[in-house]
Design a protein around this motif. Sequence first.
Motif, PDB file in Angstrom:
ATOM      1  N   SER A   1       7.380   9.376  -8.152  1.00 54.08           N
ATOM      2  CA  SER A   1       6.539   9.444  -6.957  1.00 54.08           C
ATOM      3  C   SER A   1       5.109   9.764  -7.357  1.00 54.08           C
ATOM      4  O   SER A   1       4.843  10.756  -8.041  1.00 54.08           O
TER       5      SER A   1
ATOM      6  N   THR B   1      -1.233   2.134  -4.579  1.00 57.12           N
ATOM      7  CA  THR B   1       0.090   2.034  -3.954  1.00 57.12           C
ATOM      8  C   THR B   1       0.725   3.408  -4.013  1.00 57.12           C
ATOM      9  O   THR B   1       0.931   3.938  -5.105  1.00 57.12           O
ATOM     10  N   ARG B   2       0.971   3.974  -2.846  1.00 54.96           N
ATOM     11  CA  ARG B   2       1.610   5.291  -2.810  1.00 54.96           C
ATOM     12  C   ARG B   2       3.119   5.090  -2.822  1.00 54.96           C
ATOM     13  O   ARG B   2       3.698   4.604  -1.855  1.00 54.96           O
TER      14      ARG B   2
ATOM     15  N   VAL C   1       0.700   7.917  -6.924  1.00 57.48           N
ATOM     16  CA  VAL C   1      -0.106   6.767  -6.503  1.00 57.48           C
ATOM     17  C   VAL C   1      -0.396   5.939  -7.753  1.00 57.48           C
ATOM     18  O   VAL C   1      -0.862   6.465  -8.768  1.00 57.48           O
TER      19      VAL C   1
ATOM     20  N   VAL D   1       8.283   3.399   0.135  1.00 55.18           N
ATOM     21  CA  VAL D   1       9.244   4.496   0.187  1.00 55.18           C
ATOM     22  C   VAL D   1      10.607   3.907  -0.159  1.00 55.18           C
ATOM     23  O   VAL D   1      11.033   2.924   0.458  1.00 55.18           O
TER      24      VAL D   1
ATOM     25  N   LYS E   1       0.839  -1.205   0.000  1.00 55.87           N
ATOM     26  CA  LYS E   1       0.000   0.000   0.000  1.00 55.87           C
ATOM     27  C   LYS E   1       0.873   1.253   0.000  1.00 55.87           C
ATOM     28  O   LYS E   1       0.516   2.261  -0.580  1.00 55.87           O
ATOM     29  N   TYR E   2       1.983   1.169   0.690  1.00 59.27           N
ATOM     30  CA  TYR E   2       2.937   2.277   0.725  1.00 59.27           C
ATOM     31  C   TYR E   2       4.317   1.734   0.380  1.00 59.27           C
ATOM     32  O   TYR E   2       4.685   0.639   0.812  1.00 59.27           O
TER      33      TYR E   2
ATOM     34  N   THR F   1       6.799   6.686  -2.948  1.00 57.10           N
ATOM     35  CA  THR F   1       7.573   7.895  -2.659  1.00 57.10           C
ATOM     36  C   THR F   1       9.033   7.583  -2.904  1.00 57.10           C
ATOM     37  O   THR F   1       9.602   6.676  -2.267  1.00 57.10           O
TER      38      THR F   1
END
Lengths: 113, 116
Positions: free
Chosen positions: A86, A108-109, A88, A12, A9-10, A111
């Motif tokens: 970067s 899916t974010r 979503v 980085v 989901k995230y 970054t």
Amino acid sequence: DTAVSQTPKYLVTQMGNDKSIKCEQNLGHDTMYWYKQDSKKFLKIMFSYNNKELIINETVPNRFSPKSPDKAHLNLHINSLELGDSAVYFCASSRGTMGYGYTFGSGTRLTVV
Amino acid sequence: GNSVTQMEGPVTLSEEAFLTINCTYTATGYPSLFWYVQYPGEGLQLLLKATKADDKGSNKGFEATYRKETTSFHLEKGSVQVSDSAVYFCALSPGERGSTLGRLYFGRGTQLTVWP
């Protein structure tokens, strides 16, 4: 029981890394998509597969490569990540390709730092 | 070509106010039209759809009528609630094959905020 699920989901990660996003649908749909949503909420289609065949391949950098091992799965692999990646990323699926509308995953974010 | 134009936001309303979000389209062939809603932190959800001229799509108090003569599909709700605060997207699916196969064309989205 989630219809279109994306993982993670995230995400980085640092510039230059390679990462993958996975998508699975349990709706029995034939067609799956990847969309990119920028910070202003604009949605841009990237890829689409119909029964494991690539049918839409928009002008995206070739660092992005989709893979569909079967019609229930569509993964997105990104090489050499850049700051501009970067966003979503949304996976979606549809029954057929003519006006049936889509079912979206929750996104899916990504970054890149 | 195929494209969707929707009114720019943000739109800010008080609870129970009337909502209109304008959407116009250009399309080759006979498209299907959709409204999607995106709540904060979530994916897009289909709100309503119409597949031919003069069809009215409706859901959760929202309505939109497919107007071929004005190439429009405006979203309306008679009395908005705080829980309607979200981003709304108008979209079309071309009614033809070829290079547009499988593609949904989205408008740029309209942010709606409803205050109590």
